[in-house]
Design a protein around this motif. Structure first.
Motif, short mmCIF file in Angstrom:
data_model
loop_
_atom_site.label_atom_id
_atom_site.label_comp_id
_atom_site.label_asym_id
_atom_site.label_seq_id
_atom_site.Cartn_x
_atom_site.Cartn_y
_atom_site.Cartn_z
N ARG A 1 4.53 12.86 -0.12
CA ARG A 1 3.49 13.24 0.85
C ARG A 1 2.98 12.04 1.66
O ARG A 1 2.02 12.16 2.40
CB ARG A 1 2.33 13.91 0.12
N ILE A 2 3.63 10.90 1.51
CA ILE A 2 3.25 9.69 2.22
C ILE A 2 4.22 9.45 3.38
O ILE A 2 5.43 9.48 3.21
CB ILE A 2 3.26 8.46 1.28
N LEU A 3 3.67 9.20 4.57
CA LEU A 3 4.47 8.84 5.75
C LEU A 3 4.08 7.44 6.20
O LEU A 3 2.90 7.13 6.33
CB LEU A 3 4.22 9.83 6.89
N VAL B 1 0.13 7.72 6.62
CA VAL B 1 -0.40 9.08 6.60
C VAL B 1 -0.26 9.64 5.19
O VAL B 1 0.82 9.60 4.60
CB VAL B 1 0.33 9.99 7.60
N VAL B 2 -1.37 10.17 4.66
CA VAL B 2 -1.37 10.83 3.36
C VAL B 2 -1.60 12.31 3.59
O VAL B 2 -2.58 12.71 4.23
CB VAL B 2 -2.48 10.27 2.45
N LYS B 3 -0.68 13.15 3.07
CA LYS B 3 -0.84 14.59 3.15
C LYS B 3 -1.39 15.09 1.81
O LYS B 3 -0.83 14.80 0.76
CB LYS B 3 0.50 15.27 3.44
N MET C 1 0.83 -1.20 0.00
CA MET C 1 0.00 0.00 0.00
C MET C 1 0.87 1.26 0.00
O MET C 1 0.63 2.21 -0.76
CB MET C 1 -0.94 0.01 1.20
N GLY C 2 1.91 1.27 0.83
CA GLY C 2 2.80 2.41 0.88
C GLY C 2 3.48 2.67 -0.45
O GLY C 2 3.59 3.82 -0.91
N SER C 3 3.94 1.60 -1.11
CA SER C 3 4.61 1.72 -2.40
C SER C 3 3.67 2.29 -3.46
O SER C 3 4.04 3.19 -4.22
CB SER C 3 5.14 0.36 -2.84
N ARG C 4 2.45 1.78 -3.49
CA ARG C 4 1.50 2.26 -4.49
C ARG C 4 1.06 3.69 -4.22
O ARG C 4 0.86 4.48 -5.15
CB ARG C 4 0.29 1.33 -4.54
N LEU C 5 0.91 4.04 -2.94
CA LEU C 5 0.54 5.41 -2.61
C LEU C 5 1.64 6.39 -3.02
O LEU C 5 1.36 7.50 -3.50
CB LEU C 5 0.27 5.54 -1.10
N ARG C 6 2.90 5.99 -2.85
CA ARG C 6 4.01 6.87 -3.23
C ARG C 6 4.07 7.07 -4.74
O ARG C 6 4.52 8.12 -5.21
CB ARG C 6 5.33 6.30 -2.70
#
Length: 204
Positions: free
Chosen positions: A142-144, A163-165, A131-136
């Motif tokens: 802006r992804i933590l 966290v998504v900013k 999930m983190g990789s795809r969000l980035r």
């Protein structure tokens, strides 16, 4: 009731003591280990600590009596401690706004917390990493996260958080569309079908 009537001279309590109690006999209030409130991994921890300590301090010296507040801390030189003791609300506000602007936190962005749960920690870690990789790929820096929240397990489910900013002016409908697509796409994977993925927008 015993404290109010004078049968008890000392009252020890949690933060609930600050909520709506009005004792006219209180002359001394102690705040123990104030540092614990400052070490919570949340960008609002200083704001909330100031609010709580100001409320607690307000329990002493009600009505016509002068009161005393004793604050225990390992960091007496911290600006927040001085702001509390001097009732410097404006100083807290200015400092917090400068810090939030520097690190891009509300009100200079909107936040979305992505929570993932699964009964197996190893499966959850793989899901969170994916999930983190795809969000980035969509939101960049802006992804933590992902990381484990302070309460990382409830009953039989492990928890991970991202966290998504979202910057001001971004299309929230497009952000929502992308997040829903990611959730649907990941949960279609056989390994993640029993996982839970949900979003907390503008968390309090």
């Amino acid at each position: 009731e015993d404290f109010q009537s004078g049968k008890t001279d000392v009252l020890i309590g949690t933060q609930m003591v600050t909520k709506g109690l009005d004792f006219e006999r209180v002359s001394v209030v102690g705040i123990l280990n104030a540092d614990a409130m400052l070490n919570i991994p949340d960008f609002r921890s200083f704001e909330r600590a100031f609010q709580l300590m100001a409320q607690v301090a307000g329990r002493a010296g009600r009505r016509s009596r002068q009161g005393r507040v004793i604050l225990q801390t390992k960091s007496p030189d911290l600006p927040l401690i001085r702001q509390v003791t001097e009732h410097d609300y404006f100083g807290l506000y200015v400092g917090q706004m400068e810090e939030r602007q520097m690190f891009v936190y509300p009100p200079f962005c909107r936040l979305i917390y992505v929570y993932m749960k699964h009964k197996r920690a190893d499966v959850l870690d793989h899901l969170a990493a994916e999930m983190g990789s795809r969000l980035r790929q969509v939101f960049g820096s802006r992804i933590l996260g992902p990381d484990a929240p302070p309460v990382a397990r409830i009953q039989l489910l492990y928890i991970r958080k991202i966290v998504v900013k979202v910057e001001p002016g971004a299309s929230l409908s497009k952000v929502r569309e992308q997040l829903l697509y990611l959730r649907q796409n990941l949960m279609a994977h056989p390994d993640y079908r029993s996982a839970q993925i949900y979003y907390d927008v503008d968390p309090m």
